[in-house]
Design a protein around this motif. Structure first.
Motif, PDB file in Angstrom:
ATOM      1  N   PHE A   6     -16.950   7.332 -17.429  1.00 20.23           N
ATOM      2  CA  PHE A   6     -18.664   7.320 -17.285  1.00 20.23           C
ATOM      3  C   PHE A   6     -19.090   7.091 -18.697  1.00 20.23           C
ATOM      4  O   PHE A   6     -20.662   7.280 -18.736  1.00 20.23           O
ATOM      5  CB  PHE A   6     -18.971   8.831 -17.026  1.00 20.23           C
ATOM      6  N   THR A   7     -18.411   6.771 -19.670  1.00 19.44           N
ATOM      7  CA  THR A   7     -19.009   6.467 -21.044  1.00 19.44           C
ATOM      8  C   THR A   7     -18.611   4.951 -21.292  1.00 19.44           C
ATOM      9  O   THR A   7     -19.378   4.148 -21.812  1.00 19.44           O
ATOM     10  CB  THR A   7     -18.443   7.290 -22.240  1.00 19.44           C
ATOM     11  N   ASP A   8     -17.519   4.451 -21.067  1.00 22.32           N
ATOM     12  CA  ASP A   8     -17.121   3.247 -21.242  1.00 22.32           C
ATOM     13  C   ASP A   8     -15.943   2.712 -20.154  1.00 22.32           C
ATOM     14  O   ASP A   8     -14.772   3.339 -20.453  1.00 22.32           O
ATOM     15  CB  ASP A   8     -16.586   3.009 -22.786  1.00 22.32           C
ATOM     16  N   MET A   9     -16.391   2.135 -19.378  1.00 21.59           N
ATOM     17  CA  MET A   9     -15.319   1.564 -18.236  1.00 21.59           C
ATOM     18  C   MET A   9     -14.117   0.776 -18.870  1.00 21.59           C
ATOM     19  O   MET A   9     -13.047   0.598 -18.169  1.00 21.59           O
ATOM     20  CB  MET A   9     -15.870   0.752 -17.048  1.00 21.59           C
ATOM     21  N   ALA A  10     -14.556  -0.018 -20.012  1.00 25.65           N
ATOM     22  CA  ALA A  10     -13.465  -0.691 -20.549  1.00 25.65           C
ATOM     23  C   ALA A  10     -12.172  -0.080 -21.416  1.00 25.65           C
ATOM     24  O   ALA A  10     -11.352  -0.319 -21.905  1.00 25.65           O
ATOM     25  CB  ALA A  10     -14.109  -1.635 -21.536  1.00 25.65           C
ATOM     26  N   ASN A  11     -12.683   1.313 -21.649  1.00 26.50           N
ATOM     27  CA  ASN A  11     -11.818   2.332 -22.388  1.00 26.50           C
ATOM     28  C   ASN A  11     -10.588   2.375 -21.863  1.00 26.50           C
ATOM     29  O   ASN A  11     -10.389   2.802 -20.520  1.00 26.50           O
ATOM     30  CB  ASN A  11     -12.388   3.662 -22.488  1.00 26.50           C
ATOM     31  N   PRO A  12      -9.353   2.174 -22.287  1.00 20.68           N
ATOM     32  CA  PRO A  12      -7.928   2.319 -21.422  1.00 20.68           C
ATOM     33  C   PRO A  12      -7.736   3.816 -20.910  1.00 20.68           C
ATOM     34  O   PRO A  12      -7.174   4.014 -19.887  1.00 20.68           O
ATOM     35  CB  PRO A  12      -7.007   2.176 -22.763  1.00 20.68           C
ATOM     36  N   ALA A  13      -8.528   4.809 -21.608  1.00 23.12           N
ATOM     37  CA  ALA A  13      -8.567   6.016 -20.885  1.00 23.12           C
ATOM     38  C   ALA A  13      -9.152   6.032 -19.315  1.00 23.12           C
ATOM     39  O   ALA A  13      -8.728   6.828 -18.581  1.00 23.12           O
ATOM     40  CB  ALA A  13      -9.208   7.252 -21.934  1.00 23.12           C
ATOM     41  N   CYS A  14      -9.983   5.337 -19.305  1.00 23.40           N
ATOM     42  CA  CYS A  14     -10.693   5.207 -18.095  1.00 23.40           C
ATOM     43  C   CYS A  14      -9.742   4.644 -17.022  1.00 23.40           C
ATOM     44  O   CYS A  14      -9.652   5.282 -15.765  1.00 23.40           O
ATOM     45  CB  CYS A  14     -11.862   4.374 -17.933  1.00 23.40           C
ATOM     46  N   GLY A  15      -9.204   3.682 -17.299  1.00 26.46           N
ATOM     47  CA  GLY A  15      -7.838   3.173 -16.547  1.00 26.46           C
ATOM     48  C   GLY A  15      -7.007   4.097 -16.018  1.00 26.46           C
ATOM     49  O   GLY A  15      -6.503   4.306 -14.948  1.00 26.46           O
ATOM     50  N   THR A  16      -6.401   5.038 -17.209  1.00 26.16           N
ATOM     51  CA  THR A  16      -5.519   6.103 -16.883  1.00 26.16           C
ATOM     52  C   THR A  16      -6.080   7.240 -15.887  1.00 26.16           C
ATOM     53  O   THR A  16      -5.357   7.416 -15.088  1.00 26.16           O
ATOM     54  CB  THR A  16      -5.368   6.861 -18.142  1.00 26.16           C
ATOM     55  N   ASP A  17      -7.249   7.596 -16.184  1.00 26.03           N
ATOM     56  CA  ASP A  17      -7.968   8.542 -15.264  1.00 26.03           C
ATOM     57  C   ASP A  17      -7.948   8.252 -13.876  1.00 26.03           C
ATOM     58  O   ASP A  17      -7.882   8.926 -12.900  1.00 26.03           O
ATOM     59  CB  ASP A  17      -9.197   8.809 -15.776  1.00 26.03           C
ATOM     60  N   LEU A  18      -8.576   6.877 -13.773  1.00 29.13           N
ATOM     61  CA  LEU A  18      -8.726   6.228 -12.315  1.00 29.13           C
ATOM     62  C   LEU A  18      -7.616   6.193 -11.663  1.00 29.13           C
ATOM     63  O   LEU A  18      -7.408   6.395 -10.726  1.00 29.13           O
ATOM     64  CB  LEU A  18      -9.577   4.907 -12.586  1.00 29.13           C
TER      65      LEU A  18
END
Length: 116
Positions: free
Chosen positions: A69-81
């Protein structure tokens, strides 16, 4: 909206969009569709609607202050998703209940369980 902007720019995209759509009209259609008011508010194939609902459900399970919700390009987003998408594929009972409840109002196809 990232997928929509990529599609408008001629890049690869996941979902189909009406050529006349703007960000505002797409948001309105998505709001109407997700509210259950109109299962045909978005002009997508049933499989696309299923995928969109899967993303929506995964996002609803993530913390509001999470990386996606802050930066979709952040690798943490991919991990969460990926974590939540894996739960969907594993037939998480929360996902199955949400999908079944949304199936008619959103015009979703039948859910294929066991790693749909």
């Amino acid at each position: 909206m990232n997928d929509f902007h990529t599609a408008q720019a001629g890049g690869g995209y996941v979902f189909s969009y009406d050529k006349q759509d703007t960000e505002a009209t797409l948001e309105a259609k998505l709001d109407r569709w997700l509210s259950g008011a109109d299962p045909n508010a978005i002009g997508m194939e049933p499989a696309e609607k299923q995928t969109l609902f899967s993303f929506y459900w995964a996002a609803s399970m993530m913390p509001a202050n999470g990386a996606c919700f802050t930066d979709m390009a952040n690798p943490a987003c991919g991990t969460d998703l990926s974590k939540w998408m894996a739960r969907e594929l594993g037939d998480d009972p929360r996902f199955v209940r949400a999908y079944e409840a949304a199936k008619k109002p959103l015009g979703l196809p039948p859910l294929q369980t066991g790693g749909h």
